[in-house]
Design an enzyme around this catalytic site. Structure first.
Site, PDB file in Angstrom:
ATOM      1  N   ARG A 187      10.333  -2.673  -1.904  1.00 31.11           N
ATOM      2  CA  ARG A 187      10.022  -2.522  -0.592  1.00 31.11           C
ATOM      3  C   ARG A 187      10.826  -3.714   0.266  1.00 31.11           C
ATOM      4  O   ARG A 187      11.281  -3.412   1.347  1.00 31.11           O
ATOM      5  CB  ARG A 187       8.723  -2.594  -0.277  1.00 31.11           C
ATOM      6  CG  ARG A 187       7.967  -1.163  -0.410  1.00 31.11           C
ATOM      7  CD  ARG A 187       6.418  -1.228  -0.781  1.00 31.11           C
ATOM      8  NE  ARG A 187       5.773  -1.930   0.371  1.00 31.11           N
ATOM      9  CZ  ARG A 187       4.616  -2.635   0.441  1.00 31.11           C
ATOM     10  NH1 ARG A 187       4.041  -2.790  -0.799  1.00 31.11           N
ATOM     11  NH2 ARG A 187       4.107  -2.846   1.473  1.00 31.11           N
ATOM     12  N   LYS A 228       1.931  -7.013  10.024  1.00 25.91           N
ATOM     13  CA  LYS A 228       2.085  -6.213  11.230  1.00 25.91           C
ATOM     14  C   LYS A 228       0.842  -5.359  11.478  1.00 25.91           C
ATOM     15  O   LYS A 228       0.420  -5.202  12.446  1.00 25.91           O
ATOM     16  CB  LYS A 228       3.254  -4.993  10.918  1.00 25.91           C
ATOM     17  CG  LYS A 228       4.579  -5.901  10.752  1.00 25.91           C
ATOM     18  CD  LYS A 228       5.431  -4.705  10.548  1.00 25.91           C
ATOM     19  CE  LYS A 228       5.550  -3.932   9.045  1.00 25.91           C
ATOM     20  NZ  LYS A 228       5.676  -4.619   7.778  1.00 25.91           N
TER      21      LYS A 228
HETATM   22  P1  ADP Z   1       4.972  -1.881   4.505  1.00 23.83           P
HETATM   23  O1  ADP Z   1       5.531  -2.406   5.843  1.00 23.83           O
HETATM   24  O2  ADP Z   1       3.663  -2.725   4.091  1.00 23.83           O
HETATM   25  O3  ADP Z   1       5.877  -1.593   3.375  1.00 23.83           O
HETATM   26  P2  ADP Z   1       3.872   0.690   5.632  1.00 23.83           P
HETATM   27  O4  ADP Z   1       2.320   0.954   5.474  1.00 23.83           O
HETATM   28  O5  ADP Z   1       4.555   0.444   6.835  1.00 23.83           O
HETATM   29  O6  ADP Z   1       4.123  -0.484   4.677  1.00 23.83           O
HETATM   30  O7  ADP Z   1       4.894   1.919   5.100  1.00 23.83           O
HETATM   31  C1  ADP Z   1       4.518   2.387   3.585  1.00 23.83           C
HETATM   32  C2  ADP Z   1       5.832   3.521   3.104  1.00 23.83           C
HETATM   33  O8  ADP Z   1       5.325   4.500   4.008  1.00 23.83           O
HETATM   34  C3  ADP Z   1       7.097   2.833   3.054  1.00 23.83           C
HETATM   35  O9  ADP Z   1       7.245   2.393   1.879  1.00 23.83           O
HETATM   36  C4  ADP Z   1       7.690   4.204   3.718  1.00 23.83           C
HETATM   37  O10 ADP Z   1       7.742   4.964   2.287  1.00 23.83           O
HETATM   38  C5  ADP Z   1       6.920   4.965   4.156  1.00 23.83           C
HETATM   39  N1  ADP Z   1       7.218   4.791   5.752  1.00 23.83           N
HETATM   40  C6  ADP Z   1       6.517   4.105   6.848  1.00 23.83           C
HETATM   41  N2  ADP Z   1       7.125   4.117   7.848  1.00 23.83           N
HETATM   42  C7  ADP Z   1       8.500   4.743   7.735  1.00 23.83           C
HETATM   43  C8  ADP Z   1       9.522   4.882   8.579  1.00 23.83           C
HETATM   44  N3  ADP Z   1       9.526   4.279   9.645  1.00 23.83           N
HETATM   45  N4  ADP Z   1      10.689   5.295   7.963  1.00 23.83           N
HETATM   46  C9  ADP Z   1      10.633   5.584   6.681  1.00 23.83           C
HETATM   47  N5  ADP Z   1       9.690   5.698   5.766  1.00 23.83           N
HETATM   48  C10 ADP Z   1       8.519   5.180   6.568  1.00 23.83           C
END
Ligand code: ADP
Ligand code: ZN
Length: 218
Positions: free
Chosen positions: A170, A13
């Site tokens: 995750r 993404k």
């Molecule tokens: P990935 O999609 O690779 O798991 P991200 O960088 O999008 O990683 O997100 C990392 C962390 O940030 C998530 O595991 C969560 O803890 C937090 N996070 C990010 N976006 C959200 C969201 N929309 N709602 C809740 N937590 C979020």
């Protein structure tokens, strides 16, 4: 135009959002990057959310929604690609309601699909630059100088949550909370599925094929 990118962790993404930013002038809005920066800067928000990121758990909806609405209040007119948001039904509903008020909407959602085996393989080899957000992979996208960012020469790190045990958490969180969103957007006829195995350029090509057909609004 507003686009959402869905997909399990490691599906690319962030990489696709960066391509849309570079090539098409989208604003790349990543909630994950935003929270990681808050943690790096040791702000009080960063301290509040650190626990969730380290454990691979979702940050509570109220916290995330407030951040996103603040951002959107200033940026709703832009072409935006949402990366990592929404992740729960309640985030999706609040995003729709917010955009509706501004006479905007989500135009397309792309679901980048990837097997669990491939997710683990990719994420354990992922390295990132905390300074500029660039993403590398020890298997297929190595930096020119080992361990340093091609763009800003900052030292690369492995995300704390890119350790295998946390990756599995995750993935579980993704299936539990985020998969129901697919149905939500499918009902609105705005969901497109793309096979993430086929690599970065192919996925970008598929996304472009669909949004270019959109005509005027694009
Ligand atoms: P990935 O999609 O690779 O798991 P991200 O960088 O999008 O990683 O997100 C990392 C962390 O940030 C998530 O595991 C969560 O803890 C937090 N996070 C990010 N976006 C959200 C969201 N929309 N709602 C809740 N937590 C979020
Ligand atoms: Zn960098």
């Amino acid at each position: 135009m507003k686009i959402i990118l869905f997909g399990p962790p490691g599906s690319g993404k962030g990489t696709q959002a960066e391509l849309l930013k570079e090539k098409e002038g989208f604003y790349h809005f990543s909630t994950g990057d935003f929270f990681r920066q808050e943690i790096a800067k040791q702000t009080s928000l960063g301290e509040k959310v650190r626990y969730y990121l380290e454990k691979g758990l979702l940050i509570p909806d109220e916290v995330v929604i407030e951040i996103v609405e603040n951002f959107l209040e200033r940026n709703y007119d832009k072409k935006i690609v949402f990366d990592g948001y929404p992740r729960t039904i309640s985030q999706a509903v609040s995003l729709d309601q917010f955009l509706l008020q501004k006479n905007k909407k989500i135009n397309f959602c792309f679901l980048i699909e990837l097997s669990e085996e491939e997710i683990i393989k990719r994420l354990t080899a992922r390295r990132i630059c905390e300074n500029c957000g660039a993403i590398y992979n020890l298997n297929f996208k190595r930096p020119k100088i080992e361990n340093f960012c091609d763009f800003c020469n900052n030292k690369l790190i492995q995300r704390e949550d890119d350790k295998e045990e946390i990756i599995r958490e995750r993935i579980a969180v993704y299936y539990k909370n985020t998969l129901p969103l697919i149905e939500y957007y499918e009902k609105r006829n705005s969901l497109y599925r793309i096979n993430g195995d086929l690599g970065r350029d192919y996925v970008h090509f598929e996304i472009m094929k669909i949004i270019k057909n959109y005509g005027d609004l694009y």
